[in-house]
Structures are given as C-alpha cells and as structure tokens.
Design a protein around this motif. Structure first.
Motif, PDB file in Angstrom:
ATOM      1  N   TYR A 556       0.840  -1.199   0.000  1.00 43.08           N
ATOM      2  CA  TYR A 556       0.000   0.000   0.000  1.00 43.08           C
ATOM      3  C   TYR A 556       0.874   1.248   0.000  1.00 43.08           C
ATOM      4  O   TYR A 556       1.836   1.356   0.770  1.00 43.08           O
ATOM      5  CB  TYR A 556      -0.908  -0.013   1.231  1.00 43.08           C
ATOM      6  N   ASP A 557       0.542   2.184  -0.881  1.00 43.18           N
ATOM      7  CA  ASP A 557       1.247   3.462  -0.972  1.00 43.18           C
ATOM      8  C   ASP A 557       0.384   4.510  -0.276  1.00 43.18           C
ATOM      9  O   ASP A 557      -0.607   4.998  -0.837  1.00 43.18           O
ATOM     10  CB  ASP A 557       1.460   3.827  -2.446  1.00 43.18           C
ATOM     11  N   GLU A 559       0.999   7.583   0.531  1.00 44.90           N
ATOM     12  CA  GLU A 559       1.049   8.930  -0.044  1.00 44.90           C
ATOM     13  C   GLU A 559       0.045   9.088  -1.174  1.00 44.90           C
ATOM     14  O   GLU A 559      -0.593  10.133  -1.315  1.00 44.90           O
ATOM     15  CB  GLU A 559       2.471   9.214  -0.539  1.00 44.90           C
ATOM     16  N   ARG A 560      -0.106   8.047  -1.983  1.00 47.64           N
ATOM     17  CA  ARG A 560      -1.035   8.105  -3.111  1.00 47.64           C
ATOM     18  C   ARG A 560      -2.388   7.494  -2.770  1.00 47.64           C
ATOM     19  O   ARG A 560      -3.304   7.517  -3.589  1.00 47.64           O
ATOM     20  CB  ARG A 560      -0.431   7.384  -4.319  1.00 47.64           C
ATOM     21  N   THR A 564      -0.553  -1.095  -4.652  1.00 47.13           N
ATOM     22  CA  THR A 564       0.319  -1.077  -5.824  1.00 47.13           C
ATOM     23  C   THR A 564       0.449  -2.477  -6.413  1.00 47.13           C
ATOM     24  O   THR A 564       0.066  -3.471  -5.796  1.00 47.13           O
ATOM     25  CB  THR A 564       1.712  -0.545  -5.461  1.00 47.13           C
ATOM     26  N   TYR A 567       4.932  -5.374  -4.036  1.00 48.63           N
ATOM     27  CA  TYR A 567       5.484  -4.793  -2.823  1.00 48.63           C
ATOM     28  C   TYR A 567       6.623  -3.825  -3.164  1.00 48.63           C
ATOM     29  O   TYR A 567       7.550  -4.172  -3.912  1.00 48.63           O
ATOM     30  CB  TYR A 567       6.035  -5.879  -1.913  1.00 48.63           C
ATOM     31  N   SER A 570       5.583   1.230  -7.413  1.00 46.20           N
ATOM     32  CA  SER A 570       4.686   2.376  -7.547  1.00 46.20           C
ATOM     33  C   SER A 570       3.664   2.181  -8.664  1.00 46.20           C
ATOM     34  O   SER A 570       2.717   2.953  -8.771  1.00 46.20           O
ATOM     35  CB  SER A 570       5.500   3.645  -7.820  1.00 46.20           C
ATOM     36  N   ARG A 591      -8.845   3.086   1.543  1.00 46.94           N
ATOM     37  CA  ARG A 591      -7.843   2.430   0.704  1.00 46.94           C
ATOM     38  C   ARG A 591      -8.481   1.724  -0.481  1.00 46.94           C
ATOM     39  O   ARG A 591      -7.907   1.668  -1.565  1.00 46.94           O
ATOM     40  CB  ARG A 591      -7.019   1.450   1.551  1.00 46.94           C
TER      41      ARG A 591
END
Length: 722
Positions: A556-557, A559-560, A564, A567, A570, A591
């Motif tokens: 999981y990103d 910031e965005r 993804t 692992y 981006s 999420r």
C-alpha cells in the motif's frame, strides 16, 4: 505506380549483411499498419468490392510517396484483395470482386461465430467459411487453420457462388437460433434468399459438423469448397471416395482417425479440395455432414440432418431452461452462459479458457498463447458464476475434474492442466503458420503451466467456498479440498511468483497474489468455524492476520492512497480491482476507494476500458515481453463492479454499458479490445470476458442473485492493519 504493382521485381528488406527478399504477400515491416488499415477497410465494407481504392487520399493522409504506396499495396494484390482493372485511361487499382473468401487470410476476430458440442469447436466467418475446426477435442490439431494462416492452411466455405457481372455476394446476416448454439447465416441476392444452418452435434456419438443449406425465396446458386489440412494446416490429406456423396479424409497417423463427408449432392475432388456448385430454390434443402471417427474401418452411420438439428436444438434449449436468473438483461446473460457452456469439455467437466490458440493481444506482435486448456483460476471463476445462475451440476463436475487433475501432480498443483487432466503442456512453435495477420509465433501448448501463481489458491478456494455453501450436502468434501489447498499454501504464500497475468519476467511479490492468499486462508477458517472441516483453526487465524498486516504495510502506498502492483513498487495493476472485491477490506475503506480511483485514472479510458498494466512498447516491460496490448475486457468488468461496490452507481452503469457494447452482433467477445483500430483482440471467444458480462448483469439483478448473496468471510475493520 500501377505498373510497379504488377512487376515481378522483389522488394527487399534492407539490413546488415545479405538482403532478405519479401514473399509476394508479405508486408514490409514499416508498412504493416498501412496494409492493415486497408485490409480492415475492405473487410468492414468501407472500401466496397469492385470500386476504386482511394490511393491518392490514403497517400496524402499518411504522407506516402508513389513508390511507398506501391509497396503498401503489393501484398494486398498478392492476397487477391486488390486488383488492377484495365480502363480507357490505363490501369486502375480496385477492390477485388468475386465470391466471399477470395482472399487467403482470416477475417476480423469479431467476424466469427462459435460452434461447439462441449467437446470441440469451430469458428465460422461472416462469409460462411469455417476457418478453425478442432475435433474430437478442443486441443486436437486443427483441420481448418486459415484463422492463423491463409486459405492454403484449410477452410470450409459454403456461400453464394460468384454472381452475374462479377458482383460479389452481399454481406450476410447471421444469428443464433433462439437460446441455442445453432447458427444461421442468410444472404439475399438479386435472384433470391438462402440460409445456411451450422451446428456441431452434442452428445456421446462421433463428433459432427452439420451444414444445412435452405432456399428461402427465389433461387440461389451456392458453392461448397472444403479444403481439409490436418496438423494445423501442414498436411494435404489423402481423400478416399466411397461414392459420389461420401468421402473419407485420412487425417494422418493411426490415432488421428478420419473425417467422413456425407452430402445430399454429388461432390468433386480436385487437388485435395472437395467442392460442388448447386442451386437451391424456395423450400429446398441441401445438407452436408462432416464426422470424425476414430480408426479407419468404421464409417459413421449415414446422418439424418433434420434429426440431428432437432437433437441439437433440444439439447441447448433444455440446458438454458435450467437457468435460474430472471432479472434484467436475461437475453444477454443467456448468450454468455451458452458461450461458457460451449467451453465445457463434457467428458471431464474441465472448462477451456478459450477454444483458440495464438490470436494476438497485439496485431503483428508476439503475445500469442494457446488457451485451449483448463486454468484453475479461470475455471474457478467460471464454475462459480455458473453456480450462481443455477448450474450447480456443472460446478460440481468441475470440482471433480479438479480433484482428479491435481492428484496427478502431488506436492504442488499446476496452475493449468489439459482438459483430460494432462500435466505435460510443453509449448511448441508451428513455424509453417504465419499467424493471424502476421502475428507470429503460433504456439501450441503453454509453458505457463509450470509457473508459481499464488493467487490461484485464493480463487479456487473462493469458488469452492461458494459452491459448498450452495450445496450443503457436498460441503464437507469440498471443505476438505480447501483445507488441502491452504495446507499447501502455508509453505508458499510469502514467495515471489508470476502473478495472475503469468508474467515471463522476474518473479515479484505481487499484491494481488498476497491478497488472494489471504482469501484462501479466510475461506478455510470460515468453513472450519461453520463445522464443515477440521484444521488448525488458531494457527490459520494468525496466518490470516499476518498476511493482512503484511499487505497493508508493503503493498500500500499511503502517499497516493492506493495499493500497488507489487510490494515496494509504484505501478498499478487492474487485478487490484479484483482484490478489492474479495472482502479483504470493506467497500467504504478509504484504501479501497483510493485504489479504485487510481486504477480508473491511470489505467482506464474515459469510457471505462481498462488496461491490465502499463506495457513498454518495444522494450520489455514487467511481464518480460516486448510490445503492447489492448484493453482487457475482464478488467473493464471489474471496474464496473468496483464502482458499483463503492456506491458510484451511475459511473458503474456507464462502464457496464461500454463493456456490453464491445460484443459482436451475435454476442461474442474476445479477450481484449483495440480502441484505436476498434477491433477485438486475443483468443476468441474468451471465458473471462463472458464471465465479466455475467457479473455486470448481476449488478442490476434481483437481490437474490446479487454477488454478495453468499455469506462472505468476515472482513477486518476499516482501521485494522492486522
């Protein structure tokens, strides 16, 4: 320019060292997109038969000089799509006239319809040509292979013969008869109307393709031309005449059997072709039956076409009558259900991903694979959706096949098997076939069978879980299978794998794979809690939480606000949409919403068509392959479902309608769609794509048929990371 087009001089492909000469019908690599544009225009009717090709307009549009335009048109002349016509002012380049199928190549993918008997399959082109035929099994060597080559690789066309004054036959109208797999193709000419009824006969008898020509009005002269080329177009067979209405086609080795052609009109044999011209008047029938028979000394009984037609209609109508869905778009649902039914190999219960091989994901590209096998993932999806529409018997038959097939590879199951449970699916290239519109190589077999794809455990467990809850009497046995799956998964779940898209590059920790591992464990835990199975409940609860925590930390990103593709990466992947539908997190979790939005923004068109992931053009991408591909149909379905799940119902409905608009006029869909060329791509028809149609139909159906009707495994709270 026209004199150059007629010249016999070769056009060379410049390269270092010796110069390779192009074959007469081979396009220069730099010209392929222009050749394809003209070919598509001819096949679609944009450039009409007998009319001048707008050479000047095309040259101006693309900035091509006279010599370059001559080079572009040369392979189209060689294929017979273009001709030079003598006129008072000189030669003029025109679209060819004549009977349908004069050119030697295949039609557009959407030009085909499917015939099936739940053992093998055939594809029939709009002009009445069967360009692909595999029997007695889906994975048998094709005896008609024009689909992947030229007319020299085999076909069987029944259509109006050349009409007076060189006018080509009109475009046919085709349809399936009611809720069946019986196809009707109809032509109306100046002299009358004629109908060809095509079908394969389901059941336990020798596989048969039957074609019945019926005069509807007036009279029409017809032509049947059968060019059998066994071994995927490689062999010219020996023909043995029994009488003027029965012939045997010797397919090759002792185990290949024979084809027997029975007709109600005399046929002629010439240079390996079987042909006849005949005229039908209103109410008259002429019949053809092509039967496969094992061995060489046991011809089939003489067929009764009308009785076989009735049997086939009754079979499919009885199958459809078992459908329990009564909601909106039932006609749409039934056609896709019939397509899935035609992909079932009835002797074992396995379901092929598609009945073809090597139809390309990119025209002229190398992404060409054999889909005539049973993927555990694809079959799980399809068995699950069949069960939801009332076809529990088919779902249970698949479950039984799964147990038998996996028993042959103890220790770690393969991700796919042959329809008879075969584990050896080694990939081979057929170098004598040029491929669909030059898309080479043509492959049979599939080396992905040996890959590690962690997600398969989750998809199989999820499907079996649904089937178990729908069939309580079967639940203990099914639960035991899921326990075996998770026992095996315990030692594999944290390994890098090839993922759902079976990449041919380096292994990675794909986020979708990890979430589907969580699904498998969650389903096993739930069945143990319900009392259907025994197993290490506390250990697997802890494992479920461990996987969940790891995914949320590494996949999981923040910031965005999106999960993804893998692992630490981006990039995005449309399989994340499927993962968000699994119950891993509640639909209202930020999420989930963020991931749906990210995929929609970065991988989707404004109309909702979705790429699997970004490719790299000429360079090798994450999948290890060069080239690009079309928009993936099932991913568009996942986007519609995901939008619906997070409450964006109007957007979901718009994507759903876009998905349904991609079907051809008889309701069939390939694996992908090329938005620029407005064409279907990939193997056809594709089970995944029809699964997507059925799932989006259920989005609007009654509550009792909604996708969430089965008690799901409990999900963790929105704020939990454990």
């Amino acid at each position: 320019m026209l004199r150059e087009l007629d010249a016999d001089g070769e056009i060379a492909v410049p390269r270092r060292g010796a110069t390779r000469r192009l074959r007469p019908n081979e396009a220069h690599p730099k010209d392929r997109k222009f050749v394809r544009e003209i070919r598509d225009g001819i096949r679609s009717g944009r450039y009409r038969a007998g009319t001048p090709l707008p050479v000047g307009l095309l040259a101006h549009r693309h900035g091509l000089g006279a010599r370059r335009m001559a080079r572009v048109c040369r392979p189209l002349l060689a294929d017979g799509l273009l001709v030079n016509r003598s006129e008072p002012g000189g030669l003029r380049l025109c679209v060819a006239t004549g009977a349908p199928g004069v050119d030697g190549s295949a039609g557009r993918i959407e030009d085909y319809s499917l015939l099936g008997d739940q053992r093998g399959s055939a594809l029939v082109r709009l002009d009445g040509s069967i360009d692909w035929l595999c029997l007695p099994r889906f994975d048998s060597a094709a005896v008609f292979t024009r689909l992947l080559g030229t007319s020299e690789h085999g076909f069987w066309q029944i259509a109006p013969a050349i009409l007076p004054n060189g006018v080509s036959a009109p475009v046919a109208v085709r349809r399936y008869v009611g809720d069946t797999m019986v196809l009707e193709t109809e032509w109306t000419t100046e002299s009358g109307t004629v109908k060809v009824t095509d079908f394969m006969v389901p059941g336990d008898e020798a596989p048969q393709v039957v074609r019945i020509v019926t005069g509807v009005q007036g009279q029409v002269t017809m032509r049947s031309l059968l060019r059998a080329r066994p071994g995927y177009g490689r062999t010219v067979p020996r023909l043995e005449r029994v009488d003027d209405k029965r012939l045997a086609v010797v397919l090759g080795g002792d185990g290949d059997g024979r084809l027997w052609l029975d007709t109600t009109r005399p046929v002629q044999v010439n240079a390996g072709d079987i042909h006849t011209d005949f005229t039908v008047v209103e109410g008259e029938q002429v019949s053809f039956a092509l039967s496969w028979r094992e061995g060489s000394d046991s011809p089939p009984p003489h067929p009764s076409p009308d009785a076989l037609l009735k049997h086939t209609l009754d079979h499919w109508e009885a199958w459809v009558a078992r459908c329990t869905y009564t909601g909106p778009d039932r006609v749409t649902a039934v056609r896709s259900l019939l397509t899935l039914a035609a992909l079932i190999y009835s002797p074992t219960g396995a379901i092929v991903a598609a009945p073809t091989t090597s139809l390309p994901e990119e025209l002229g590209g190398v992404r060409n694979w054999d889909y005539r096998y049973a993927w555990l993932r694809d079959d799980a999806f399809m068995a699950s959706i069949l069960a939801r529409f009332g076809y529990l018997a088919e779902a249970l038959a698949w479950k039984d096949w799964l147990v038998r097939a996996c028993a042959g590879t103890p220790g770690r199951r393969q991700i796919m098997y042959g329809i008879g449970g075969e584990s050896d699916l080694r990939e081979k290239v057929l170098p004598w076939l040029p491929g669909y519109e030059g898309s080479a190589p043509v492959r049979i077999g599939n080396d992905a069978a040996g890959q590690l794809q962690i997600d398969v455990y989750g998809e199989v467990a999820d499907a079996l879980y649904e089937i178990a809850l729908a069939c309580p009497d079967e639940a203990p046995g099914i639960a035991a299978i899921i326990v075996e799956l998770v026992t095996e998964l315990e030692t594999l779940w944290d390994q890098p794998d090839m993922g759902i898209w079976e990449i041919r590059g380096p292994r990675r920790r794909f986020t979708h794979s990890a979430i589907m591992a969580w699904v498998a464990v969650a389903r096993a835990v739930r069945l143990i809690e319900l009392g259907y199975a025994t197993g290490p409940l506390e250990r697997w609860k802890a494992l479920r939480e461990t996987i969940h925590r790891e995914v949320c930390e590494n996949g999981y990103d923040a910031e965005r606000n999106t999960f993804t593709q893998y692992y630490g990466g981006s990039t995005l992947d449309a399989s994340l949409l499927h993962a968000m539908l699994s119950g891993f997190l509640p639909a209202e979790d930020k999420r989930v919403i963020g991931t749906v939005e990210a995929v929609q923004n970065e991988l989707s068109t404004t109309g909702g068509l979705v790429l699997r992931y970004r490719t790299e053009g000429e360079g090798a991408g994450i999948d290890g392959l060069a080239g690009d591909e079309g928009y993936f149909v099932i991913c568009t379905g996942w986007l519609a479902e995901s939008l619906d799940r997070i409450g964006r119902h109007e957007e979901a409905a718009a994507v759903r309608e876009r998905l349904l608009s991609l079907r051809n006029e008889v309701g069939l869909l390939a694996e992908e769609y090329d938005l620029r060329a407005r064409r279907q791509l990939g193997n056809f028809p594709q089970g995944f794509s029809h699964l997507a149609i059925l799932r989006v139909v259920l989005m609007t159906g009654p509550v009792s048929t909604r996708l969430n009707r089965i008690d799901p495994a409990p999900v963790l709270s929105a704020g939990s990371v454990s």
